[in-house]
Design a protein around this motif. Structure first.
Motif, PDB file in Angstrom:
ATOM      1  N   SER A  29      36.437  37.750  40.864  1.00  0.00           N
ATOM      2  CA  SER A  29      37.110  38.898  40.106  1.00  0.00           C
ATOM      3  C   SER A  29      35.980  39.839  39.787  1.00  0.00           C
ATOM      4  O   SER A  29      36.008  41.152  39.899  1.00  0.00           O
ATOM      5  CB  SER A  29      37.885  38.528  39.039  1.00  0.00           C
ATOM      6  OG  SER A  29      39.019  37.905  39.269  1.00  0.00           O
ATOM      7  N   ARG A  30      34.778  39.409  39.248  1.00  0.00           N
ATOM      8  CA  ARG A  30      33.655  39.993  38.988  1.00  0.00           C
ATOM      9  C   ARG A  30      33.146  40.868  39.928  1.00  0.00           C
ATOM     10  O   ARG A  30      32.721  41.987  40.046  1.00  0.00           O
ATOM     11  CB  ARG A  30      32.577  39.054  38.162  1.00  0.00           C
ATOM     12  CG  ARG A  30      31.565  39.871  37.643  1.00  0.00           C
ATOM     13  CD  ARG A  30      30.412  38.814  36.906  1.00  0.00           C
ATOM     14  NE  ARG A  30      29.858  38.283  38.147  1.00  0.00           N
ATOM     15  CZ  ARG A  30      29.108  36.886  37.922  1.00  0.00           C
ATOM     16  NH1 ARG A  30      29.113  36.543  36.498  1.00  0.00           N
ATOM     17  NH2 ARG A  30      28.573  36.510  38.869  1.00  0.00           N
TER      18      ARG A  30
ATOM     19  N   SER B 230      35.349  43.491  41.268  1.00  0.00           N
ATOM     20  CA  SER B 230      35.090  44.670  40.451  1.00  0.00           C
ATOM     21  C   SER B 230      33.539  45.466  40.393  1.00  0.00           C
ATOM     22  O   SER B 230      33.612  46.821  40.539  1.00  0.00           O
ATOM     23  CB  SER B 230      35.210  44.171  38.801  1.00  0.00           C
ATOM     24  OG  SER B 230      34.908  45.360  37.863  1.00  0.00           O
ATOM     25  N   ASP B 231      32.485  44.558  40.658  1.00  0.00           N
ATOM     26  CA  ASP B 231      31.124  45.497  40.983  1.00  0.00           C
ATOM     27  C   ASP B 231      31.236  46.027  42.194  1.00  0.00           C
ATOM     28  O   ASP B 231      30.364  47.003  42.510  1.00  0.00           O
ATOM     29  CB  ASP B 231      30.247  44.192  41.194  1.00  0.00           C
ATOM     30  CG  ASP B 231      29.975  43.689  39.799  1.00  0.00           C
ATOM     31  OD1 ASP B 231      30.522  44.179  38.699  1.00  0.00           O
ATOM     32  OD2 ASP B 231      29.399  42.535  39.811  1.00  0.00           O
TER      33      ASP B 231
ATOM     34  N   ASP C 220      33.802  47.721  43.463  1.00  0.00           N
ATOM     35  CA  ASP C 220      34.873  48.982  43.254  1.00  0.00           C
ATOM     36  C   ASP C 220      36.140  48.657  44.011  1.00  0.00           C
ATOM     37  O   ASP C 220      36.967  49.605  44.753  1.00  0.00           O
ATOM     38  CB  ASP C 220      34.107  50.181  43.405  1.00  0.00           C
ATOM     39  CG  ASP C 220      35.354  51.443  43.183  1.00  0.00           C
ATOM     40  OD1 ASP C 220      35.877  51.295  42.042  1.00  0.00           O
ATOM     41  OD2 ASP C 220      35.170  52.493  43.800  1.00  0.00           O
TER      42      ASP C 220
ATOM     43  N   THR D 198      38.819  47.015  42.767  1.00  0.00           N
ATOM     44  CA  THR D 198      40.013  46.673  41.802  1.00  0.00           C
ATOM     45  C   THR D 198      40.772  47.714  41.512  1.00  0.00           C
ATOM     46  O   THR D 198      40.326  49.051  41.358  1.00  0.00           O
ATOM     47  CB  THR D 198      39.476  45.921  40.635  1.00  0.00           C
ATOM     48  OG1 THR D 198      38.446  46.921  39.903  1.00  0.00           O
ATOM     49  CG2 THR D 198      38.781  44.882  40.995  1.00  0.00           C
ATOM     50  N   PRO D 199      42.276  47.595  41.390  1.00  0.00           N
ATOM     51  CA  PRO D 199      42.693  46.478  41.402  1.00  0.00           C
ATOM     52  C   PRO D 199      43.265  45.903  42.837  1.00  0.00           C
ATOM     53  O   PRO D 199      43.165  46.795  43.776  1.00  0.00           O
ATOM     54  CB  PRO D 199      44.183  46.422  40.490  1.00  0.00           C
ATOM     55  CG  PRO D 199      44.519  48.115  40.832  1.00  0.00           C
ATOM     56  CD  PRO D 199      42.925  48.837  40.895  1.00  0.00           C
TER      57      PRO D 199
END
Length: 335
Positions: free
Chosen positions: A207-208, A211-212, A214, A216-217
Motif C-alpha cells: 500500500s505504501r 501510494s509513493d 501515485d 492509489t486508489p
C-alpha cells in the motif's frame, strides 16, 4: 486420419519421474464446419503444467494443448474465408484431441488467417493467453474493449508469465494504469517492457509503495497465483475500493475466499467456450482483435523461450522449465 501425438494415461508430477509418451491417435471425421490443421507451433504455460498434475476422466490418452498456429490441410466444406495452405491461429479445448499433436481438427468459425507479418512462434505464444486476458478484463471486470475508453488503476499480483504480460498490454490499450508485483526471481525489466507503469516486489509494504508511486486508489486487482497463500495477504486492504478477481488455472477444492471476490477458472472457461456457437464466434472475434493489434504494432511479443521438435523429451523439458524457472513461465514448441 491418424496423427502422432504426445500425451499420458494418468496425471503425474515431474518428481515422480513419469514421462510423456508417444501415441498414434485416430482423429475425428471432418464435419461441415471443421478444418484439419498441421500444427506448426503451440504455446505451453503454467495452465498446461497444472492440468497435467490434476486431470482426470475418460479421455485417454490425455493430449494437452489449447491451440496454436498451423497450416490448413483439409476443409470439411468450401469456405469463403479460408483455403488449404493458409496459415492460421486457433484456440481449442483439450482432452483426447489437444494440440500436443502433429494434426488437429478445429472449427473453421473460430480460427483466423494470420498475416505474413505475424511470426509463427510469437502468434502461438499469444493464442490462449490473449483469449484468457480478454475474458478477464472485458467480461469478468466489465471494462470496455476499446482503446483508451477506461480509467483507473489496475494492480496485478504475481505477474510472471505470458498471461500476466498479455493482461498488462491489453489493460494499457484500454486506458488503465497498471502496477504489477513480482517476486525476487522474476525479471523486472521484462515486465516493464510489457508496459507496466510500476513494478513492485511482492512485499508487505504494498500500500505504501503504491501510494509513493501515485497508484492509489486501486480500482481493480487481479491475483494471478491463487496457489500462494501469501498472495491473499494484500487483498483485504483493497476490498473497499477495488473489484478483485482471483484467477485459478484449474478448479480445485475451494478455499475460504471472500464471497465478494470474483473467481475465474481458466480451464473451465476454455472448455465451455467451444460448447456453443456463440462461444465459437466469440473466440473468432477475440482472435481477430489479437491480429489487428499486432498489425497496428500495439502488442509486444510475450515469447520467453522456444524449443524445437514435438517429442516426449521436449514436452517434458518444457514442463520442467516452466515449473522450475519463474522467468520461463510461458514458452513455445515448434513442430
Amino acid at each position: 486420419m491418424i496423427s502422432d501425438a504426445i500425451g499420458f494415461e494418468k496425471k503425474f508430477r515431474l518428481k515422480e519421474d513419469k514421462k510423456f509418451e508417444h501415441y498414434k491417435i485416430m482423429l475425428p471425421k471432418l464435419r461441415e464446419n471443421d478444418v484439419m490443421i498441421k500444427i506448426s507451433a503451440i504455446s505451453i504455460s503454467t495452465l498446461d503444467t497444472q492440468i497435467r498434475q490434476t486431470i482426470k476422466g475418460n479421455k485417454k490418452p490425455y493430449i494437452l494443448g489449447f491451440g496454436g498456429v498451423g497450416i490448413i490441410t483439409r476443409l470439411g466444406s468450401s469456405n469463403p474465408r479460408l483455403n488449404v495452405g493458409d496459415r492460421v491461429l486457433y484456440v481449442n479445448k483439450v482432452g483426447k484431441y489437444g494440440s500436443y499433436s502433429n494434426f488437429q481438427i478445429a472449427d473453421v468459425r473460430s480460427i483466423i488467417k494470420l498475416p505474413d507479418s505475424f511470426p509463427t512462434d510469437e502468434a502461438a505464444a499469444f493464442s490462449y493467453s490473449f483469449f484468457l486476458a480478454f475474458e478477464v478484463l472485458f467480461k469478468q471486470l466489465q471494462l470496455t474493449p476499446k482503446p483508451g475508453k477506461n480509467q483507473g488503476n489496475l494492480l496485478i499480483l504475481n505477474t510472471s508469465d505470458g498471461l500476466g504480460a498479455t493482461i498488462i498490454q491489453l489493460a494499457k490499450w484500454a486506458g488503465l494504469k497498471v502496477a504489477a508485483t513480482i517476486n525476487k526471481n522474476n525479471s523486472e525489466i521484462w515486465i516493464k517492457n510489457m508496459g507496466a507503469d510500476v513494478v513492485l516486489s511482492q512485499s508487505t509494504h504494498l500500500s505504501r509503495e503504491l501510494s509513493d508511486a501515485d497508484m492509489t486508489p486501486i480500482d481493480y486487482v487481479i491475483n494471478l497465483d491463487t496457489e500462494k497463500e501469501k498472495s491473499f495477504d494484500h487483498l483485504a486492504e483493497f476490498k473497499d475500493t477495488a473489484k478483485i478477481l482471483l484467477l485459478h488455472f484449474i478448479k480445485k477444492k475451494s478455499k475460504n475466499f471472500d464471497p465478494d471476490y470474483l473467481n475465474f477458472y481458466c480451464e473451465e472457461f476454455l472448455e465451455a467456450s467451444f460448447a456453443t456457437e456463440e462461444g465459437i464466434e466469440y473466440s473468432h472475434n477475440v482472435m481477430e482483435l489479437l491480429v489487428y493489434l499486432w498489425e497496428k504494432k500495439q502488442l509486444k511479443s510475450i515469447l520467453t523461450a522456444q524449443l524445437n521438435g514435438f517429442s516426449d523429451k521436449n514436452f517434458y523439458g518444457a514442463h520442467k522449465l516452466i515449473e522450475n524457472n519463474p522467468n520461463f513461465r510461458h514458452l513455445v514448441l515448434i513442430n
